[in-house]
Design an enzyme around this catalytic site. Structure first.
Site, PDB file in Angstrom:
ATOM      1  CE1 TYR A  66      -3.134   3.073   0.772  1.00 16.19           C
ATOM      2  CE2 TYR A  66      -1.662   3.502   2.619  1.00 16.19           C
ATOM      3  CZ  TYR A  66      -2.683   3.919   1.775  1.00 16.19           C
ATOM      4  OH  TYR A  66      -3.235   5.154   1.924  1.00 16.19           O
ATOM      5  N   GLY A  73      -5.184   6.298   0.087  1.00 10.58           N
ATOM      6  CA  GLY A  73      -6.532   6.444   0.605  1.00 10.58           C
ATOM      7  C   GLY A  73      -7.507   5.549  -0.117  1.00 10.58           C
ATOM      8  CG  HIS A  96      -1.866  16.009   0.313  1.00  3.09           C
ATOM      9  ND1 HIS A  96      -3.072  16.195   0.948  1.00  3.09           N
ATOM     10  CD2 HIS A  96      -1.762  14.686   0.084  1.00  3.09           C
ATOM     11  CE1 HIS A  96      -3.667  15.037   1.104  1.00  3.09           C
ATOM     12  NE2 HIS A  96      -2.903  14.094   0.592  1.00  3.09           N
ATOM     13  CG  ASN A 208      -0.666   8.525   6.892  1.00  2.00           C
ATOM     14  OD1 ASN A 208      -1.071   8.440   8.042  1.00  2.00           O
ATOM     15  ND2 ASN A 208      -1.343   8.063   5.857  1.00  2.00           N
ATOM     16  NE  ARG A 292     -14.703  33.908  49.339  1.00  2.06           N
ATOM     17  CZ  ARG A 292     -16.011  33.666  49.565  1.00  2.06           C
ATOM     18  NH1 ARG A 292     -16.399  32.500  50.042  1.00  2.06           N
ATOM     19  NH2 ARG A 292     -16.902  34.593  49.308  1.00  2.06           N
TER      20      ARG A 292
END
Length: 520
Positions: A66, A73, A96, A208, A292
């Site tokens: 892969y 994807g 990208h 990735n 406080r």
């Protein structure tokens, strides 16, 4: 991982060998206080080499991997011809290259490179040693990729912003160097560096992963941690300036509700005010909640810091790309470690808790300027003479500004992690939004720092004005010393003057963690 002194500089040297790195070490590298080198230990180099060697053997024997022989994807079913395999990583970072928005700061870009390097050094990403050396080279020569902030959904990791790192390694796009934005190819030529050619799995290994969201979160953690200390100090100053009850921070009182961080905050304020044990019946009863209950507000952040650290350091020291390569057992492991859910949750909770500190300081400032609540201080903390009182308005506009910054910080506390969007043809149908959460947290922290700067400026004035009143004890030594330190950066406010420059300076000093507020 080993840290050694560098005899040529004042910086430490961090030797990366795949062992764990702390948030502080990433921060030091991001700020240029620590240099990075790659370990030359044979065991480390062999572990990295085994991963890329196994990939090459698997490719020869099985023919399908892969992201090496397939598309990415939802395109994983499309086989890439062997003649085009070497072009696939370039295709990945090229398509990208669509980031928008502002670009990351130089410091943030250094943190991104460092975080990605730490992850790849774990030895599960199938990269070669030369790629690690190229990342080290970027840090050593301070040549940083220009990375747009926007475009990541936080799974499949920070693909779009990290594409800019991959492209720069290959001599493309732009870099930040010497304060300038310049073409990468031009800078490489000047420095004698050649563009790198990514091996088949290395585009995925670089892009990735969760490096951008993690890097931004490290910077946020450092700023947040410092703000809890500064808010404690400002609170102590406000209590003194308001002639408040110092016994609200009694040790026995807080022992009854033993949240460790909350107790640390109370101890800081108690020490600043030199408040011993509560007397049998205190003359001053109960102050308003913004003083406080300050340990209960700041303490939430202080108590959250350890688990935020756990989330961030685990993510930092993880292998978080896909697929992972186990060369020892000879298998390729497909999973979803690029998912930034832990970062998203940590940053969503950080921005909520820190925005509450802005709200706390804003309420303290509102008391300081209001003659109905400030127990005898001048209106708006003005230091003008009685003859000029009608003309001068002191911190009136500063309090308005602080209120505006607080409102914006509170508005930004909507969690990003719940806004998952299905993307990439529904392959990425559940995503983390971790990078958006980290960017939001940094924006909230900037606003909190602005409120802190305004509150600090006014608190110094309030402490001095209180100490000048008749029958008032001088400020405790620690507060007095701190006010003197602050006065080296800005004078008291007598006649009105524009305070923008001083407030911006204070924001910078806070960001730089200028004051050593409390011993560790």
């Amino acid at each position: 991982m080993t840290i050694l002194p560098d005899p040529q500089t004042t910086s430490a040297v961090l030797i990366l060998d795949g062992s764990e790195v702390s948030l502080e070490q990433v921060q030091a590298v991001a700020e240029g206080r620590c240099q990075v080198v790659l370990s030359s230990a044979p065991a480390f180099l062999e572990r990295i080499t085994r991963g890329s060697a196994f990939l090459e053997r698997l490719l020869a024997e099985d023919g399908v991997i892969y992201g090496v022989t397939t598309g990415y994807g939802d395109s994983c079913t499309r086989l890439v011809p062997s003649a085009n395999m070497e072009d696939l990583p370039r295709q990945l970072y090229t398509f990208h290259g669509c980031g928008l928005g502002e670009v990351l700061s130089h410091e943030a870009a250094r943190a991104v490179v460092m975080v990605r390097l730490v992850s790849l050094c774990r030895g599960y990403s199938g990269v070669c040693v030369e790629l690690l050396e190229r990342l080290v080279w970027l840090l050593q020569h301070d040549v940083m990729p220009v990375i747009p902030e926007e475009g990541s959904v936080g799974a499949s990791g920070d693909l779009t912003p990290l594409s800019y790192l991959a492209a720069v390694l290959c001599g493309e796009r732009e870099v930040l160097v010497g304060g300038e934005r310049r073409p990468t190819a031009e800078v490489f030529a000047e420095l004698g560096q050649t563009p790198y050619r990514l091996k088949p799995k290395e585009g995925l290994a670089l892009m990735n992963g969760t490096a951008v969201m993690t890097a931004l979160s490290v910077l946020a953690f450092t700023r947040c941690s410092y703000l809890t200390q500064l808010a404690s100090r400002i609170t102590a100053m406000a209590v003194y300036a308001l002639d408040g009850n110092p016994y609200h921070f009694d040790a026995d009182l807080f022992a009854a509700k033993p949240h460790p961080g909350q107790n640390r905050v109370a101890a800081r304020i108690r020490a600043d005010l030199h408040a011993a044990s509560t007397p049998r019946n205190s003359a001053r009863l109960q102050d308003r909640y913004s003083t406080r209950c300050a340990p209960h507000v700041i303490g939430v952040v202080e108590d959250a810091l350890p688990w935020w650290r756990q989330f961030l350091e685990t993510e930092l020291n993880s292998a978080n790309d896909n697929p992972l390569i186990d060369a020892e057992q000879e298998k390729v492991m497909h999973g979803g470690h690029f998912y930034g859910g832990h970062i998203a949750f940590a940053m969503d909770s950080m921005k909520q808790a820190c925005a509450n500190i802005a709200d706390l300081l804003d309420r303290q400032l509102a008391q300081l300027v209001d003659v109905r609540f400030n127990h005898g201080l001048p209106s708006n903390l003005s230091g003008a003479s009685p003859e000029r009182a009608a003309l001068n308005h002191g911190y009136k506009a500063v309090q308005i500004g602080a209120s505006a910054w607080t409102a914006e910080a509170l508005k930004l506390t909507m969690p990003a992690s719940v806004f998952s969007r299905s993307t990439e043809c529904h392959n990425q149908d559940k995503v983390s939004m971790g990078t958006i959460a980290a960017r939001d947290a940094l924006r909230v922290l900037t606003l909190v720092e602005q409120v802190a700067a305004a509150s600090l400026h006014a608190a110094c004035q309030g402490v001095e004005l209180r100490s000048q009143l008749q029958d008032t004890a001088p400020p405790p030594a620690d507060l007095q010393s701190f006010v003197h330190q602050c006065r080296t950066h800005f004078p008291p406010l007598a006649e009105d003057r524009a305070l923008e420059r001083e407030l911006r300076l204070l924001c910078d000093l806070i960001r730089q963690r200028c004051w050593n507020l409390y011993d560790a």
